[in-house]
Motif scaffolding. Structure first.
Motif, PDB file in Angstrom:
ATOM      1  N   THR A  22       0.689  -1.210   0.031  1.00 21.26           N
ATOM      2  CA  THR A  22      -0.078  -0.094   0.134  1.00 21.26           C
ATOM      3  C   THR A  22       0.944   1.498  -0.182  1.00 21.26           C
ATOM      4  O   THR A  22       0.486   2.341  -0.684  1.00 21.26           O
ATOM      5  CB  THR A  22      -0.925  -0.083   1.172  1.00 21.26           C
ATOM      6  OG1 THR A  22      -0.322  -0.215   2.389  1.00 21.26           O
ATOM      7  CG2 THR A  22      -2.136  -1.248   1.054  1.00 21.26           C
ATOM      8  N   ALA A  23       2.080   1.205   0.495  1.00 21.04           N
ATOM      9  CA  ALA A  23       2.763   2.341   0.575  1.00 21.04           C
ATOM     10  C   ALA A  23       3.340   2.670  -0.916  1.00 21.04           C
ATOM     11  O   ALA A  23       3.417   3.749  -1.239  1.00 21.04           O
ATOM     12  CB  ALA A  23       4.108   2.030   1.412  1.00 21.04           C
ATOM     13  N   ALA A  24       3.666   1.624  -1.525  1.00 21.99           N
ATOM     14  CA  ALA A  24       3.869   1.809  -2.893  1.00 21.99           C
ATOM     15  C   ALA A  24       3.059   2.059  -3.640  1.00 21.99           C
ATOM     16  O   ALA A  24       3.129   3.164  -4.708  1.00 21.99           O
ATOM     17  CB  ALA A  24       4.603   0.565  -3.875  1.00 21.99           C
ATOM     18  N   LEU A  25       1.504   1.967  -3.431  1.00 17.09           N
ATOM     19  CA  LEU A  25       0.646   2.398  -4.235  1.00 17.09           C
ATOM     20  C   LEU A  25       0.308   3.953  -3.983  1.00 17.09           C
ATOM     21  O   LEU A  25      -0.102   4.779  -4.792  1.00 17.09           O
ATOM     22  CB  LEU A  25      -0.594   1.816  -4.108  1.00 17.09           C
ATOM     23  CG  LEU A  25      -0.760   0.065  -4.364  1.00 17.09           C
ATOM     24  CD1 LEU A  25      -1.704  -0.561  -3.996  1.00 17.09           C
ATOM     25  CD2 LEU A  25      -0.672  -0.077  -5.877  1.00 17.09           C
ATOM     26  N   PHE A  26       0.565   4.172  -2.394  1.00 19.75           N
ATOM     27  CA  PHE A  26       0.061   5.625  -2.095  1.00 19.75           C
ATOM     28  C   PHE A  26       1.119   6.739  -2.881  1.00 19.75           C
ATOM     29  O   PHE A  26       0.736   7.632  -3.478  1.00 19.75           O
ATOM     30  CB  PHE A  26       0.359   5.699  -0.782  1.00 19.75           C
ATOM     31  CG  PHE A  26       0.359   7.045  -0.178  1.00 19.75           C
ATOM     32  CD1 PHE A  26      -0.920   7.811  -0.464  1.00 19.75           C
ATOM     33  CD2 PHE A  26       1.414   7.444   0.555  1.00 19.75           C
ATOM     34  CE1 PHE A  26      -0.879   9.054   0.212  1.00 19.75           C
ATOM     35  CE2 PHE A  26       1.319   8.859   0.984  1.00 19.75           C
ATOM     36  CZ  PHE A  26       0.204   9.540   0.908  1.00 19.75           C
ATOM     37  N   LYS A  27       2.513   6.269  -2.700  1.00 17.97           N
ATOM     38  CA  LYS A  27       3.481   6.891  -3.365  1.00 17.97           C
ATOM     39  C   LYS A  27       3.289   6.987  -4.824  1.00 17.97           C
ATOM     40  O   LYS A  27       3.515   8.101  -5.392  1.00 17.97           O
ATOM     41  CB  LYS A  27       4.978   6.388  -3.180  1.00 17.97           C
ATOM     42  CG  LYS A  27       5.385   6.632  -1.928  1.00 17.97           C
ATOM     43  CD  LYS A  27       6.893   5.868  -1.625  1.00 17.97           C
ATOM     44  CE  LYS A  27       7.189   5.966  -0.131  1.00 17.97           C
ATOM     45  NZ  LYS A  27       7.942   4.750   0.162  1.00 17.97           N
ATOM     46  N   GLY A  28       2.434   5.992  -5.703  1.00 19.39           N
ATOM     47  CA  GLY A  28       2.430   6.244  -7.022  1.00 19.39           C
ATOM     48  C   GLY A  28       1.128   6.974  -7.153  1.00 19.39           C
ATOM     49  O   GLY A  28       0.898   6.881  -8.426  1.00 19.39           O
ATOM     50  N   GLY A  29       0.557   7.385  -6.407  1.00 19.96           N
ATOM     51  CA  GLY A  29      -0.807   8.333  -6.752  1.00 19.96           C
ATOM     52  C   GLY A  29      -2.139   7.409  -6.751  1.00 19.96           C
ATOM     53  O   GLY A  29      -3.053   8.048  -7.111  1.00 19.96           O
ATOM     54  N   CYS A  30      -2.044   6.144  -6.038  1.00 20.49           N
ATOM     55  CA  CYS A  30      -3.193   5.410  -6.281  1.00 20.49           C
ATOM     56  C   CYS A  30      -4.179   5.868  -5.193  1.00 20.49           C
ATOM     57  O   CYS A  30      -3.926   6.116  -4.149  1.00 20.49           O
ATOM     58  CB  CYS A  30      -2.917   3.950  -6.226  1.00 20.49           C
ATOM     59  SG  CYS A  30      -1.734   3.484  -7.545  1.00 20.49           S
ATOM     60  N   ASN A  31      -5.515   5.347  -5.684  1.00 24.41           N
ATOM     61  CA  ASN A  31      -6.527   5.420  -4.656  1.00 24.41           C
ATOM     62  C   ASN A  31      -7.066   4.072  -4.241  1.00 24.41           C
ATOM     63  O   ASN A  31      -7.362   3.557  -5.309  1.00 24.41           O
ATOM     64  CB  ASN A  31      -7.698   6.505  -5.222  1.00 24.41           C
ATOM     65  CG  ASN A  31      -8.942   6.445  -4.168  1.00 24.41           C
ATOM     66  OD1 ASN A  31      -8.740   6.453  -2.940  1.00 24.41           O
ATOM     67  ND2 ASN A  31     -10.184   6.502  -4.697  1.00 24.41           N
TER      68      ASN A  31
END
Lengths: 173, 174
Positions: A22-31
């Motif tokens: 989830t950290a990788a997704l958050f850094k990539g701008g994902c919701n």
């Protein structure tokens, strides 16, 4: 224009998988949307709705580093799904019995025939290696009637499988 | 009559404790009528608490009589309700007008005894069971700034609970 994807992650269970992914997704701008994450056997599994203003290749690249470092297998599907499409269950079914092959197929076949729309199914094998006990819990929606489901289950009860069905009447207050 | 606006979470006003009603009279009766009108205007709603419409006083209305086969007292106006005893625990599914598009499983007492003032200021006693007891507990929680989200239990908890309690679980419509 953003799109929704279903991200599936499977790997040997260890601490930090959810945080890492989830950290990788958050850094990539994902919701992130709805998700199911759990340990099954010794594996940890994630099914996660991810919204992203980019292609599935972009999403793949976002999770690749964490997947590699944690030994995770990743699969991505583009989906038509959206949030706020919940369907309320009106029936809850528990099935258990001595584990033998074919319980799920047999029970779900009669339920499907009687009009059950399964919204959630969780199952587990309890007991021990010599005497495994299969436990399954289903929440669903009766497309026809709950009574029809109840009588359908009588057939499988005769096979030494314990079945209980309860109507779910959601209290809105 | 016009329906009152329902506050929805994350409005932090829903998380506050409401003080008791001190004065009975016309103003209270008018408010209760509007609160009831709002409850009946919400599809499937069997209860409402004053804080849900931004009125922070200990007032609740419950009426499960629209549900077929469910026993209950009919229309109950509960002012300054006090639960005196709790008995049995059961799991059931709840939703809330203040938490749209989400329902979840909550453990509640199967039977409660309670006192509350009616809208005229007379003290009444109640014994509520099952679905009605659940509705009352859900609404009284609103008076203490609690939502059913504060009491969710996981699905796995349900399976373990089933082993411990062999009385009826979640069987509110039977």
């Amino acid at each position: 224009m953003s799109s929704w994807y279903m991200l599936t992650v499977v790997g040997e269970d260890r601490p930090g998988i959810v945080a890492g992914v989830t950290a990788a997704l958050f850094k990539g701008g994902c919701n992130l949307g709805e998700a199911s994450m759990m340990r099954l056997g010794g594996s940890f599994t994630i099914m996660l709705m991810v919204e992203l203003g980019g292609s599935d290749d972009v999403l793949q690249q976002l999770v690749e580093p964490v997947a590699r470092s944690l030994g995770l297998h990743v699969h991505i599907d583009s989906i038509e799904g959206q949030l706020h499409r919940h369907r309320e269950p009106d029936v809850s079914i528990t099935v258990y019995g001595a584990d033998k092959t074919g319980i799920v197929a047999r029970v779900t076949a009669v339920l499907a025939e009687a009009g059950l729309h399964i919204l959630e199914l969780e199952s587990d094998v309890a007991g021990n290696r010599e005497n495994p006990v299969y436990v399954m819990h289903i929440e669903g929606y009766a497309e026809k009637s709950i009574d029809l489901l109840r009588s359908a289950l009588k057939v499988v009860e005769c096979d030494g499988i314990e079945v209980s069905l309860e109507a779910v009447d959601t209290m809105i207050g | 009559m016009v329906e009152l606006e329902i506050l929805t979470y994350p409005d932090q006003r829903l998380k506050q404790v409401s003080p008791p009603v001190r004065q009975f009279g016309e103003e209270l009766r008018v408010f209760i009528a509007r609160l009831e009108f709002t409850m009946r205007g919400s599809p499937g709603g069997v209860g409402i608490a004053a804080p849900q419409v931004g009125y922070f006083q200990r007032i609740v209305i419950v009426d499960v009589s629209a549900k077929p086969k469910i026993p209950g007292h009919g229309r109950m106006v509960l002012v300054n309700p006090e639960i005196l005893s709790w008995e049995g625990m059961t799991r059931g599914r709840e939703g809330c007008m203040s938490v749209p598009d989400f329902t979840g499983n909550v453990m509640r007492a199967e039977r409660i005894t309670m006192t509350a003032f009616d809208e005229e200021g007379n003290l009444q006693e109640y014994l509520c069971e099952g679905y009605e007891a659940r509705a009352v507990q859900h609404e009284i929680d609103h008076l203490d700034g609690l939502l059913f989200l504060d009491r969710l239990v996981s699905r796995h908890t349900d399976l373990f609970r089933r082993k411990k309690y062999d009385n009826k679980i979640c069987n509110y419509s039977a």
